[in-house]
Design an enzyme around this catalytic site. Sequence first.
Site, PDB file in Angstrom:
ATOM      1  N   LYS A 210      42.384  27.984  43.417  1.00 30.28           N
ATOM      2  CA  LYS A 210      43.647  28.058  44.302  1.00 30.28           C
ATOM      3  C   LYS A 210      42.569  27.509  44.930  1.00 30.28           C
ATOM      4  CE  LYS A 210      44.703  30.932  46.825  1.00 30.28           C
ATOM      5  NZ  LYS A 210      44.667  31.006  48.370  1.00 30.28           N
ATOM      6  N   GLU A 286      31.752  36.282  46.100  1.00 30.86           N
ATOM      7  CA  GLU A 286      30.815  35.697  47.152  1.00 30.86           C
ATOM      8  C   GLU A 286      31.548  35.810  48.670  1.00 30.86           C
ATOM      9  OE1 GLU A 286      27.882  34.968  46.134  1.00 30.86           O
ATOM     10  OE2 GLU A 286      28.123  34.184  44.850  1.00 30.86           O
ATOM     11  N   GLU A 417      31.351  39.892  60.631  1.00 29.30           N
ATOM     12  CA  GLU A 417      31.116  38.851  60.778  1.00 29.30           C
ATOM     13  C   GLU A 417      32.041  38.267  61.666  1.00 29.30           C
ATOM     14  OE1 GLU A 417      32.375  37.445  56.586  1.00 29.30           O
ATOM     15  OE2 GLU A 417      31.029  36.204  57.107  1.00 29.30           O
TER      16      GLU A 417
END
Lengths: 519, 536
Positions: A210, A286, A417
């Site tokens: 996807k 990841e 982040e």
Amino acid sequence: ALHCDHATMAQNGTIENGLARNTSPLPQPVKIPEIKHTKIFINNEWHTSIKGKKFPTINPATGVKICDVEEADKADVDEAVRAARAAGQRGSEWRQMDASSRGRLLHRLADLLERERAVLATLESMDTGKPFLHAFFVDLDGSIKTLRYYAGWTDKIHGKTMPVDENFVCFTKHEPVGVCGAIIPWNFPLLMFMWKIAPALACGNTVVIKPAEQTPLTALHTGALIKEAGFPPGVVNIVPGFGPTAGAAIGSHMNIDKVAFTGSTEVGQLIKAAAAKSNLKRVTLELGGKNPCIVFADSDLQSAVEETQKGAFFNQGQACTAASRVYVEEAVYDEFLRLSVERAKNIAIGDPLEPRTSHGPQINQHQFDKILELVASGKKEGATLECGGCAVEDRGLFIHPTIFSDVKDHMRIAKEEIFGPVQCIMKFKTQEEVIDRANGTQYGLTAAVFTRDIHRAMSVSAALEAGTVWVNCYNALHAQAPFGGYKMSGNGRELGEYALAEYTEVKAITLKLSERLTL
Amino acid sequence: MGVRGVSALEAVQQGVIYGCVSLLGSVALTYESLSHTSGVFHFKTHHFFTSNSGQSRIFINNEWHDSVSGKVFSTYNPATGEKICDVQEADKADVDKAVQAARSAFSLDSVWRKMDASERGKLLFKLADLVERDRAYLATLESLDTGKPFLSSFFVDLQGTIKTFRYFAGWADKIHGSTIPTDGEYFTLTRHEPIGVCGQIVPWNFPLVMTAWKLGPALSCGNTVVLKPAEQTPLTCLYIGALIREAGFPPGVVNILPGYGPTAGAAIASHMGIDKVAFTGSTEVGKLIQEAAGKSNLKRVTLELGGKSPNIIFADADFELAVEQAHQGVFFNNGQCCTAGSRIFVEEPIYDEFVRRSVERARRRTVGNPFDPTAEQGPQVSVEQQRRVLELIQSGITEGAKLECGGKAPLSKGFFVEPTVFSDVQDHMRIAKEEIFGPVQQIMKFKTIEEVIERANNTEYGLAAAVFTTDLNKAMTVSAALQAGTVWINCYNALSCQCPFGGFKMSGNGRELGEIGLKEYTEVKTITMKMSGKKS
């Protein structure tokens, strides 16, 4: 090399700071009058979504819709899984194929990517907003090299024989896991596509992948190339759609044997939970990073300034490897800061299709808003805004490269982040101190150390809790070298020989003999 | 690579359409049967050469050279005995030139040494693509020069060559060193570096495949090469030189020197500027090579030498399979294989029937023009080889073995030998001990597993062996006990570039192919760093 920076491109004799370095003509974006592939790719055929839904994909540089794409949901994922399962069943063409022939197919796909390089780079640039030349030299180069690297592995995935005790013989076979689900992000759509499919196919798996809903176009174009290369139907299936629907269906599917996800830590946790709740499918993740760069006073300061800044701003800061925490030794802190600000102000912002541009827009409004909100928090919490910190006027989703100094470890901009062009610069005094601070995060994806001292380079790189440590460089990624995160930056490793372990089940076959074999 | 005894007939049955090629130009060949057409096959004519191309000359620095001495030698078509063309003859002075070129291509700052490993891989891939492009041409040339059936050349030799190049292309950027947790305050890592200039001497039985087995790993690891093809069969190897250049290898990385063993070959083995020598050929010459390496500069040596490979057939084996595989195992390539399964040990209860069926099969083996698609067997490579094979056959008769069929030279023209089967062969006979390198099958009888293991191992050779049985225990016990670098179970000549190949005992030193083949083309460098404190 997947070097994600201008310096590498310059080494390749191509561009430097977005400008031509030699007389050879720069590659040009291609006029794309019509997007050919906007449907769901299953069994080497194009399908409309079962629910009849579509979603638009937008050019973030202009805000204009590029096209509508068929939206895959659970029912479409089911179809794709059925196709993948059939393609990977015992006795299928794919499972009967020589390992070296799988390698030939991957090579052919690499050849086709090379043929379509300009088209794919243009599509990637339009869909993500990244500068065309970055797409051409970094994303496409990395994609092609990843395919070729794994093409070479197919017939080198060795099992072993073991000298087991008594009258037994034991050997191992490294078999494909089965149907591999893959969910990839929007920051490097094509490159992440290859990081996923190349090792999966090298090991003989089948794939349901996807692409991100923001950036489905290069993945779908690659579907056509997969068919052209001659992969049997069902080996790769591409289901464009959204995370909570198609993505969740992959994460919890009872007939998917492994899922590989690249994206946020938050969603990574959902994926792993879904895997556990469904069928204990294997999981590789990841995820995010808040990557420390440690600059010692003895380093080549100019080079450290450049590398850390490219590390922070590359791909508009939208990289899990983004160098978002820069720790500079006290003695050179002021000079480092001055040089960094000077350099940031010279970054060429503009139309991604223009060769001079090295900085494009953020991917969408949501990301744009989140970045500016974090910038505001930085100001509020007392960091010094040295440059940038705001949107480019009248230009939609563009944000000026931003530098904060006097950043403290407890501030949100030092912990979260940002995924935007924001560089946080901190000061440190001792090696012990900076190692502690660098490791004081839930993340552990990458890190860098800048020093001329061999002892320091070795001891700091050994002490850092990160899956990748760069010494006097940044974003020096290569298909040959493993990549992945410590702690909450991920599970498992991609690339290199290591990735093969994530796409194989090891079977130990033990034979009982009537007597002990001679040594 | 499947040297699995693909016979011409099998290829025909596979319904493969292929092109056969006529050779024109500098090699100046006219071979009438090449343009022959039959009802089944469609022969095309291509013109690859122009009159001034250099593929009968010495290849140094990506250029074509005449020999320093001015000498040439002739290469012959063994099917007719006619000369194909003259080739420039390399001798010591030419080897010196080639070594100089290879040395300079290997110098520290050379293009080759600075090239990304993945780029080396790409060059090898390109080379494979070029061989594939010219596959029909090369297969034709190979058959013309060696006498092997064209379809064998096409399906076995060319396939093996292409696959070997591709396989080693993939390794180029996967030659991993390791990092090592040394004791004390040290950190150690290893680099697998190329050895340097590699001398390579290849035989005439599989000129192209052997060239690929040598070049593939050497180039993958980043070495440079000085390669000598056999004087009987220099043509395809020289053509590879042209493809090396076309692929884009830097000058001097591969140098090809057609010439003789005692001159050019000896110069390579004893050269002070060559760091490693790889040789495939006879055990006798292998010993000379190793000795020369010892006397000169202790260059590294790998050797792939002779064999007298045992093939053990148990009574419980799939009988049809065993007869056919044993037949192919010895007769493939006109018997000119180091792997030839030339000692067939058959368990007593099925011995007579096995002999009967093997003789029947050998009688059906079609011998003829290599370009006749129905020919399974062509001529021996040279008149010397033909004489040697006939002489050994005579010794078998004299020593009391039973000649079941064949034994003669069937045609007045060309170097043919009939498919020959001996039964009642005893282990002490010359045909049971010496490498015949011809189409001669020895069939012996055995009673027990211990006996046959001992007899099978009772030879100075140890290249290959095979066992045919449906019993798992027997298969594993025998394969563990056999002293051979390769053991096939219920198959023969099942070679593949992914698997190591080489000899125990006097069949050789070292291994070719597979990952382990890389080891023979690298030096390991241990780099140990003093650390300021122990690091976990």
